[in-house]
Design a protein around this motif. Sequence first.
Motif, PDB file in Angstrom:
ATOM      1  N   SER A 250     -82.004  62.529 -41.797  1.00 15.37           N
ATOM      2  CA  SER A 250     -81.425  62.865 -40.557  1.00 15.37           C
ATOM      3  C   SER A 250     -81.028  61.967 -39.713  1.00 15.37           C
ATOM      4  O   SER A 250     -81.149  60.489 -40.094  1.00 15.37           O
ATOM      5  N   GLY A 251     -79.593  62.063 -39.655  1.00 13.44           N
ATOM      6  CA  GLY A 251     -78.479  60.778 -39.164  1.00 13.44           C
ATOM      7  C   GLY A 251     -78.450  59.883 -40.254  1.00 13.44           C
ATOM      8  O   GLY A 251     -78.042  58.577 -39.314  1.00 13.44           O
ATOM      9  N   VAL A 252     -78.472  59.741 -40.832  1.00 12.01           N
ATOM     10  CA  VAL A 252     -78.248  58.500 -41.633  1.00 12.01           C
ATOM     11  C   VAL A 252     -76.305  59.166 -42.347  1.00 12.01           C
ATOM     12  O   VAL A 252     -76.430  60.320 -42.742  1.00 12.01           O
ATOM     13  N   HIS A 253     -75.541  57.635 -41.485  1.00  7.38           N
ATOM     14  CA  HIS A 253     -73.829  58.073 -41.874  1.00  7.38           C
ATOM     15  C   HIS A 253     -73.632  56.682 -42.653  1.00  7.38           C
ATOM     16  O   HIS A 253     -72.423  56.579 -42.827  1.00  7.38           O
ATOM     17  N   THR A 254     -74.175  55.637 -42.083  1.00  2.27           N
ATOM     18  CA  THR A 254     -73.888  54.797 -43.174  1.00  2.27           C
ATOM     19  C   THR A 254     -75.009  53.335 -43.404  1.00  2.27           C
ATOM     20  O   THR A 254     -76.354  53.900 -43.870  1.00  2.27           O
ATOM     21  N   ALA A 255     -74.064  52.476 -43.759  1.00  2.00           N
ATOM     22  CA  ALA A 255     -75.104  51.318 -44.545  1.00  2.00           C
ATOM     23  C   ALA A 255     -76.032  51.587 -44.166  1.00  2.00           C
ATOM     24  O   ALA A 255     -77.510  51.224 -44.354  1.00  2.00           O
ATOM     25  N   ASP A 257     -77.795  52.359 -41.706  1.00  2.00           N
ATOM     26  CA  ASP A 257     -78.708  53.730 -41.029  1.00  2.00           C
ATOM     27  C   ASP A 257     -79.550  53.244 -42.193  1.00  2.00           C
ATOM     28  O   ASP A 257     -80.824  53.103 -42.319  1.00  2.00           O
ATOM     29  N   ALA A 258     -79.237  53.611 -43.217  1.00  2.00           N
ATOM     30  CA  ALA A 258     -79.976  53.317 -44.651  1.00  2.00           C
ATOM     31  C   ALA A 258     -81.118  52.059 -45.342  1.00  2.00           C
ATOM     32  O   ALA A 258     -81.851  52.444 -44.509  1.00  2.00           O
ATOM     33  N   THR A 269     -83.395  57.178 -48.483  1.00  2.00           N
ATOM     34  CA  THR A 269     -83.066  57.260 -47.088  1.00  2.00           C
ATOM     35  C   THR A 269     -82.161  58.769 -47.246  1.00  2.00           C
ATOM     36  O   THR A 269     -80.710  58.265 -48.683  1.00  2.00           O
ATOM     37  N   MET A 270     -81.572  59.445 -47.040  1.00  2.00           N
ATOM     38  CA  MET A 270     -80.804  61.195 -47.608  1.00  2.00           C
ATOM     39  C   MET A 270     -79.455  61.039 -46.583  1.00  2.00           C
ATOM     40  O   MET A 270     -79.439  60.838 -45.484  1.00  2.00           O
ATOM     41  N   ALA A 285     -68.606  54.057 -50.968  1.00  2.00           N
ATOM     42  CA  ALA A 285     -68.835  53.330 -49.644  1.00  2.00           C
ATOM     43  C   ALA A 285     -70.116  52.636 -49.304  1.00  2.00           C
ATOM     44  O   ALA A 285     -69.809  51.167 -48.313  1.00  2.00           O
ATOM     45  N   ILE A 286     -71.138  53.720 -48.678  1.00  2.00           N
ATOM     46  CA  ILE A 286     -71.689  53.405 -47.904  1.00  2.00           C
ATOM     47  C   ILE A 286     -73.213  51.742 -48.996  1.00  2.00           C
ATOM     48  O   ILE A 286     -73.839  51.630 -48.787  1.00  2.00           O
ATOM     49  N   LYS A 287     -72.654  52.547 -50.443  1.00  2.00           N
ATOM     50  CA  LYS A 287     -73.537  51.729 -51.166  1.00  2.00           C
ATOM     51  C   LYS A 287     -73.408  50.289 -51.705  1.00  2.00           C
ATOM     52  O   LYS A 287     -73.312  49.401 -51.306  1.00  2.00           O
ATOM     53  N   ALA A 288     -71.554  50.620 -51.416  1.00  2.00           N
ATOM     54  CA  ALA A 288     -71.055  48.803 -51.351  1.00  2.00           C
ATOM     55  C   ALA A 288     -71.322  48.095 -50.246  1.00  2.00           C
ATOM     56  O   ALA A 288     -71.871  47.380 -49.897  1.00  2.00           O
TER      57      ALA A 288
END
Length: 337
Positions: A250-255, A257-258, A269-270, A285-288
């Motif tokens: 719920s609500g994870v959109h960026t690194a 957030d994770a 984090t899903m 992109a989020i992983k980087a």
Amino acid sequence: MPDLSTTYLGLNLSSPLVPSASPLSRSLDNIKRMEDAGAAAVVFYSLFEEQINHESQELDFYLSRGTQSFAEALTYFPEPREFTLTPDQYLEHVRQAKAAVSVPIIASLNGVSSGGWIKYARKIEEAGADALELNMYFVSTDADTRGDVLEDMYVDLLVDVQRTVKIPVAVKLSPFFTSLPHTAQRLVRAGARGLVLFNRFYQPDFDLEALEVVVRPQLSTLHTPQALRLPLRWIAILYNRLPVDFALTSGVHTAEDAIKGVMAGASITMMASELLKNGIGRLTAIKADMHRWLEEHEYESVTQMRGSMSQKSVAFPAAFERAHYMRALTGYELPNT
Ligand SMILES: Cc1cc2nc3c(=O)[nH]c(=O)nc-3n(C[C@H](O)[C@H](O)[C@H](O)COP(=O)(O)O)c2cc1C
């Protein structure tokens, strides 16, 4: 380079970034693209109890609980042809995904009552799924049904599913319990290896012109930070107090957030809305960004930061929560007008 690897339900994962159950997993091509983009595992969209029972005409639960008329209740449910895949096609899809990718596949069963449909848990295991997410979604509309009766129902369902399979089972829950820690503890004692917080309850809207109920899933956005704060807060409260892995959804959109999720205590984090809206490539992109953030802040690994913002060292979490609540309300500064 910082080590993003994590473990969840006994599975070794390359990072905490996992696409949660969504229509993206309906296509084999998307599953491969998610692996290529850096997904550490893929959670399948759900196979529903009603969908399985529809085939065997076993809709007893809904038809006997809170519904006046058998015939009318039947009309609420989607017809089998409205589902993308039949239960047997779902199993075949799991088999094909397992053959096509090397990341773990977590299948999802969505239901509330014990019954013959649970045999699909074993079939999913036999199809090769590495784990099972059990999504328990039931909105009580009956003033005579006590909360503990519904909690018993959830625990009974979990026990029955656990008996059926050897793969680890995680439970996807809603936040709406009077004592979430107690319910969580019951589920963990009944064998849940993971808790997926939280299931987003479907909240209908009204179309005022058509005078119809609008049935549409709501996507979280960067502008709805409360979507993330709810699971963040509860994982921070429960982390290290129960022997279970937490998945935040719920609500994870960026690194960032994770990272907040991991700091609260999440093993993974899903994401669903972010990938549905902005594409599977967001995973890369989020992983980087996550690597970069850890480097800049001199973290060697996500394990090092897991639970660092949780309440594991807070002696009286309930008093802590109340104090923060009071501070948030009394500390509000009125604008100069
Ligand atoms: C279109 C759509 C379909 C979904 N389908 C499922 C599903 O089949 N099973 C399930 O457990 N959750 C399902 N979800 C919920 C997501 O897995 C996720 O928990 C929720 O959307 C919150 O995460 P998000 O803010 O990243 O979207 C679905 C969500 C969306 C938007």
